[in-house]
Design an enzyme around this catalytic site. Structure first.
Site, mmCIF file in Angstrom:
data_model
loop_
_atom_site.group_PDB
_atom_site.id
_atom_site.type_symbol
_atom_site.label_atom_id
_atom_site.label_comp_id
_atom_site.label_asym_id
_atom_site.label_seq_id
_atom_site.Cartn_x
_atom_site.Cartn_y
_atom_site.Cartn_z
ATOM 1 N N ASP A 190 36.613 77.537 -6.290
ATOM 2 C CA ASP A 190 35.279 77.626 -5.693
ATOM 3 C C ASP A 190 34.291 78.291 -6.641
ATOM 4 O O ASP A 190 34.422 79.472 -6.953
ATOM 5 C CB ASP A 190 35.355 78.437 -4.388
ATOM 6 C CG ASP A 190 36.059 77.663 -3.291
ATOM 7 O OD1 ASP A 190 35.568 76.581 -2.929
ATOM 8 O OD2 ASP A 190 37.117 78.128 -2.818
ATOM 9 N N HIS A 213 42.405 74.617 -5.642
ATOM 10 C CA HIS A 213 40.988 74.494 -5.302
ATOM 11 C C HIS A 213 40.245 75.692 -5.901
ATOM 12 O O HIS A 213 40.625 76.842 -5.671
ATOM 13 C CB HIS A 213 40.849 74.471 -3.779
ATOM 14 C CG HIS A 213 39.473 74.199 -3.275
ATOM 15 N ND1 HIS A 213 38.951 72.931 -3.153
ATOM 16 C CD2 HIS A 213 38.496 75.052 -2.843
ATOM 17 C CE1 HIS A 213 37.725 72.998 -2.657
ATOM 18 N NE2 HIS A 213 37.421 74.274 -2.464
ATOM 19 N N MET A 246 30.426 79.434 -7.169
ATOM 20 C CA MET A 246 29.218 79.741 -6.383
ATOM 21 C C MET A 246 28.184 80.399 -7.280
ATOM 22 O O MET A 246 28.525 81.241 -8.112
ATOM 23 C CB MET A 246 29.575 80.702 -5.249
ATOM 24 C CG MET A 246 30.687 80.202 -4.350
ATOM 25 S SD MET A 246 31.033 81.414 -3.065
ATOM 26 C CE MET A 246 32.493 80.687 -2.325
ATOM 27 N N HIS A 249 35.140 72.927 -6.818
ATOM 28 C CA HIS A 249 34.114 72.775 -5.775
ATOM 29 C C HIS A 249 32.866 73.527 -6.224
ATOM 30 O O HIS A 249 32.821 74.749 -6.189
ATOM 31 C CB HIS A 249 34.701 73.350 -4.464
ATOM 32 C CG HIS A 249 33.764 73.341 -3.315
ATOM 33 N ND1 HIS A 249 34.026 74.020 -2.137
ATOM 34 C CD2 HIS A 249 32.565 72.737 -3.118
ATOM 35 C CE1 HIS A 249 33.038 73.831 -1.284
ATOM 36 N NE2 HIS A 249 32.133 73.061 -1.857
ATOM 37 N N SER A 258 43.005 77.481 -2.027
ATOM 38 C CA SER A 258 41.772 77.976 -2.633
ATOM 39 C C SER A 258 41.999 79.330 -3.284
ATOM 40 O O SER A 258 42.298 80.330 -2.619
ATOM 41 C CB SER A 258 40.681 78.110 -1.572
ATOM 42 O OG SER A 258 39.598 78.837 -2.126
ATOM 43 N N ASP A 286 37.728 71.652 4.133
ATOM 44 C CA ASP A 286 37.693 72.969 3.499
ATOM 45 C C ASP A 286 37.017 73.984 4.409
ATOM 46 O O ASP A 286 35.833 73.855 4.706
ATOM 47 C CB ASP A 286 36.923 72.824 2.172
ATOM 48 C CG ASP A 286 36.776 74.138 1.409
ATOM 49 O OD1 ASP A 286 37.417 75.131 1.785
ATOM 50 O OD2 ASP A 286 36.022 74.146 0.422
ATOM 51 N N MET A 345 33.041 70.039 4.592
ATOM 52 C CA MET A 345 33.108 71.484 4.825
ATOM 53 C C MET A 345 33.267 71.752 6.323
ATOM 54 O O MET A 345 32.505 71.222 7.138
ATOM 55 C CB MET A 345 31.820 72.173 4.341
ATOM 56 C CG MET A 345 31.637 72.225 2.833
ATOM 57 S SD MET A 345 33.002 72.974 1.946
ATOM 58 C CE MET A 345 33.052 74.616 2.664
ATOM 59 N N MET A 363 29.531 74.886 -5.673
ATOM 60 C CA MET A 363 28.517 75.285 -4.685
ATOM 61 C C MET A 363 27.346 75.858 -5.468
ATOM 62 O O MET A 363 27.100 77.069 -5.477
ATOM 63 C CB MET A 363 29.117 76.314 -3.716
ATOM 64 C CG MET A 363 30.040 75.679 -2.699
ATOM 65 S SD MET A 363 31.110 76.871 -1.887
ATOM 66 C CE MET A 363 32.458 76.931 -3.062
HETATM 67 C C1 DX5 Z 1 34.106 78.437 1.185
HETATM 68 C C2 DX5 Z 1 35.005 77.788 0.182
HETATM 69 C C3 DX5 Z 1 36.393 77.620 0.622
HETATM 70 C C4 DX5 Z 1 37.110 78.898 0.962
HETATM 71 C C5 DX5 Z 1 38.061 78.548 2.069
HETATM 72 O O1 DX5 Z 1 32.801 78.297 0.761
HETATM 73 O O2 DX5 Z 1 34.517 76.511 -0.170
HETATM 74 O O3 DX5 Z 1 37.143 76.859 -0.306
HETATM 75 O O4 DX5 Z 1 37.818 79.465 -0.099
HETATM 76 O O5 DX5 Z 1 38.625 79.704 2.525
HETATM 77 P P1 DX5 Z 1 39.374 79.809 3.936
HETATM 78 O O6 DX5 Z 1 40.513 78.853 3.893
HETATM 79 O O7 DX5 Z 1 39.769 81.235 3.983
HETATM 80 O O8 DX5 Z 1 38.354 79.424 4.980
HETATM 81 ZN ZN ZN Z 2 35.842 75.222 -1.422
#
Ligand code: DX5
Ligand code: ZN
Length: 224
Positions: free
Chosen positions: A35, A33, A37, A66, A8, A175, A137, A68
């Site tokens: 993320d 990956h 948001m 991903h 990620s 994840d 998740m 969010m």
């Molecule tokens: C959290 C993200 C993850 C995050 C995981 O909302 O979806 O992808 O980056 O990070 P770690 O591996 O540090 O938990």
């Molecule tokens: Zn993620």
């Protein structure tokens, strides 16, 4: 079954994204990956379409995006055009999931549905024909560096059992809170795509950490 590491980038150094991507490439990591948001679906804001576009220009690795975000229908097209390969939308987000997943497929991208820790896998089973992957998740979405929530393994197990029973082939991604010490838990439960952010990019030696993950995952490849 293929076992895939998807580091990620949320925990990468944003001033040196290219360097961190090259470390992944040099260590034969297949996915990245990403993320996204929106500050609404989750209490944090991360990166958006322009950054995905830049990452796309910098690498041929599979971009595992991903989302969010509360209203994926408003942005699916933009993220597809920016070069996402896999588009994960949340089951808990707004909109008709079947039509959103179909839209992702129609754009030539790989559709995936994501569930938060308090959502049961049983709620998304009827979407299995529309997805290539389920993303479970194992922390509340929003931030890297949180602790793994054990009960979410039930969702992985349920999806894996359903996959075997019905002769299906979707991937199961996990994840949140994964590190080299707890990695066997989701693998034993049936996950085959592993996201890790802080464990990999927060490590003193990212390349060595990737190799550590790959070594553990390779034991599963040999077994199957
Ligand atoms: C959290 C993200 C993850 C995050 C995981 O909302 O979806 O992808 O980056 O990070 P770690 O591996 O540090 O938990
Ligand atoms: Zn993620």
């Amino acid at each position: 079954m293929k076992y895939i590491l998807s580091p990620s980038l949320l925990s990468a150094d944003f001033t040196r994204l290219e360097r961190d991507i090259r470390i992944c490439e040099d260590n034969n990591v297949p996915y990245l990956h990403v993320d996204v948001m929106d500050g609404h679906f989750v209490p944090n804001i991360s990166i958006g379409v322009p950054v995905v576009k830049s990452i796309r220009q910098c690498t041929d690795l599979v971009l595992d995006v991903h989302l969010m975000i509360s209203q994926p229908e408003r942005y699916i097209e933009a993220f597809a055009e920016a070069g996402s390969d896999i588009i994960n939308i949340h089951y808990e987000a707004e909109g008709d999931k079947k039509s959103l997943l179909k839209k992702i497929r129609a754009m030539g991208r790989s559709p995936a549905i994501t569930i938060k820790p308090d959502t049961s896998y049983t709620e998304v089973l009827d979407l299995c024909e529309y997805v290539d992957m389920f993303l479970v998740m194992s922390v509340e979405p929003g931030f890297g560096g949180q602790s793994f929530i054990e009960k979410t393994l039930k969702n992985v197990e349920g999806l894996a059992q359903y996959r075997a029973k019905n002769n299906l082939s979707y991937d199961i991604e996990i994840d949140g809170g994964i590190n080299a010490s707890n990695l066997t838990k989701p693998l034993d439960a049936g996950a085959n795509v592993i996201v890790a952010g802080s464990a990999i990019f927060g490590a003193e030696d990212t390349a060595a950490e990737i190799q550590k993950f790959k070594e553990i995952m390779s034991r599963y490849e040999v077994n199957l």
